[in-house]
Design a protein around this motif. Structure first.
Motif, PDB file in Angstrom:
ATOM      1  N   ASP A  57      61.468 119.718  63.135  1.00  0.00           N
ATOM      2  CA  ASP A  57      60.139 120.240  62.472  1.00  0.00           C
ATOM      3  C   ASP A  57      60.070 119.738  61.028  1.00  0.00           C
ATOM      4  OD1 ASP A  57      61.927 121.585  61.204  1.00  0.00           O
ATOM      5  OD2 ASP A  57      61.579 123.563  62.013  1.00  0.00           O
ATOM      6  N   GLY A  58      58.764 120.312  60.605  1.00  0.00           N
ATOM      7  CA  GLY A  58      58.505 119.797  59.284  1.00  0.00           C
ATOM      8  C   GLY A  58      58.014 118.222  59.212  1.00  0.00           C
ATOM      9  N   GLU A  59      58.583 117.672  58.265  1.00  0.00           N
ATOM     10  CA  GLU A  59      58.133 116.322  58.120  1.00  0.00           C
ATOM     11  C   GLU A  59      59.384 115.044  58.437  1.00  0.00           C
ATOM     12  OE1 GLU A  59      56.765 115.857  54.041  1.00  0.00           O
ATOM     13  OE2 GLU A  59      55.125 117.346  54.570  1.00  0.00           O
ATOM     14  N   LEU A  60      58.752 113.969  59.040  1.00  0.00           N
ATOM     15  CA  LEU A  60      59.798 112.754  59.191  1.00  0.00           C
ATOM     16  C   LEU A  60      59.226 111.693  58.418  1.00  0.00           C
ATOM     17  CD1 LEU A  60      62.282 111.543  60.314  1.00  0.00           C
ATOM     18  CD2 LEU A  60      61.060 110.992  62.402  1.00  0.00           C
ATOM     19  N   ASP A  61      59.743 111.015  56.974  1.00  0.00           N
ATOM     20  CA  ASP A  61      59.232 110.207  56.535  1.00  0.00           C
ATOM     21  C   ASP A  61      60.488 109.214  55.858  1.00  0.00           C
ATOM     22  OD1 ASP A  61      59.884 111.743  54.310  1.00  0.00           O
ATOM     23  OD2 ASP A  61      57.899 112.668  53.874  1.00  0.00           O
ATOM     24  N   ALA A  62      60.068 108.635  54.727  1.00  0.00           N
ATOM     25  CA  ALA A  62      60.877 107.872  53.830  1.00  0.00           C
ATOM     26  C   ALA A  62      62.189 108.596  53.469  1.00  0.00           C
ATOM     27  CB  ALA A  62      60.428 107.006  53.070  1.00  0.00           C
ATOM     28  N   SER A  63      61.869 109.814  53.098  1.00  0.00           N
ATOM     29  CA  SER A  63      63.227 110.715  52.439  1.00  0.00           C
ATOM     30  C   SER A  63      64.022 111.110  53.383  1.00  0.00           C
ATOM     31  CB  SER A  63      62.140 111.986  51.729  1.00  0.00           C
ATOM     32  OG  SER A  63      61.743 112.829  52.766  1.00  0.00           O
ATOM     33  N   ASN A  64      63.821 111.155  54.776  1.00  0.00           N
ATOM     34  CA  ASN A  64      64.650 111.382  55.510  1.00  0.00           C
ATOM     35  C   ASN A  64      64.979 110.997  56.978  1.00  0.00           C
ATOM     36  OD1 ASN A  64      62.374 112.193  56.954  1.00  0.00           O
ATOM     37  ND2 ASN A  64      62.650 114.525  56.630  1.00  0.00           N
ATOM     38  N   ALA A  65      64.418 109.611  56.949  1.00  0.00           N
ATOM     39  CA  ALA A  65      64.356 108.818  58.052  1.00  0.00           C
ATOM     40  C   ALA A  65      65.942 108.344  58.416  1.00  0.00           C
ATOM     41  CB  ALA A  65      63.316 107.704  58.203  1.00  0.00           C
ATOM     42  N   ASP A  66      66.511 107.982  57.475  1.00  0.00           N
ATOM     43  CA  ASP A  66      67.674 107.207  57.491  1.00  0.00           C
ATOM     44  C   ASP A  66      68.883 108.448  58.061  1.00  0.00           C
ATOM     45  OD1 ASP A  66      66.844 104.895  56.744  1.00  0.00           O
ATOM     46  OD2 ASP A  66      67.523 104.875  54.684  1.00  0.00           O
ATOM     47  N   GLU A  67      68.732 109.712  57.354  1.00  0.00           N
ATOM     48  CA  GLU A  67      69.469 110.585  57.808  1.00  0.00           C
ATOM     49  C   GLU A  67      69.406 110.951  59.223  1.00  0.00           C
ATOM     50  OE1 GLU A  67      70.114 115.572  56.878  1.00  0.00           O
ATOM     51  OE2 GLU A  67      68.900 114.240  55.268  1.00  0.00           O
ATOM     52  N   LEU A  68      68.209 111.039  59.879  1.00  0.00           N
ATOM     53  CA  LEU A  68      67.899 111.140  61.246  1.00  0.00           C
ATOM     54  C   LEU A  68      68.518 110.070  61.963  1.00  0.00           C
ATOM     55  CD1 LEU A  68      66.908 112.567  63.720  1.00  0.00           C
ATOM     56  CD2 LEU A  68      64.685 111.157  63.479  1.00  0.00           C
ATOM     57  N   ALA A  69      68.528 108.883  61.459  1.00  0.00           N
ATOM     58  CA  ALA A  69      69.021 107.667  62.262  1.00  0.00           C
ATOM     59  C   ALA A  69      70.633 107.654  62.087  1.00  0.00           C
ATOM     60  CB  ALA A  69      68.477 106.409  61.495  1.00  0.00           C
TER      61      ALA A  69
END
Length: 103
Positions: free
Chosen positions: A5-17
């Motif tokens: 939820d929230g936002e998925l962008d350059a600030s957290n995409a690597d964390e998700l990956a």
């Protein structure tokens, strides 16, 4: 299943990956529930493509359940529907039921 939820962008995409890569090493299927994302940037789309590719290489069933924000981005960034999507979590889980990994 991983729900965002929230936002998925350059600030957290690597964390998700990184998180998905660790999880995918121990599973046969992955459902990304993105219904509640309010925003997804192009970095988010890039990470979704990378996740899908890694899962395919590892023979892990992977699908995405897009919400409105993801659907808008996919219309622009994925006009050929290359990213595997499913219309609902229920349909995604039904697809998992029929999945048999190749040995």
């Amino acid at each position: 299943m991983i729900s965002l939820d929230g936002e998925l962008d350059a600030s957290n995409a690597d964390e998700l990956a990184g998180y998905v890569q660790r999880c995918a090493g121990y599973c046969e299927w992955l459902v990304l529930d993105l219904n509640d994302l309010e925003f997804i940037g192009t970095a988010g789309f890039s990470v979704l493509k990378a996740i899908t590719s890694r899962c395919a290489d590892a023979m892990v069933y992977c699908t995405t359940v897009p919400g409105p924000a993801v659907t808008r981005l996919l219309r622009i960034c994925d006009p050929t529907n290359a990213l595997p999507t499913t219309s609902s979590v229920a349909d995604a889980l039904a697809g998992v039921q029929g999945f048999r990994p190749v040995s």
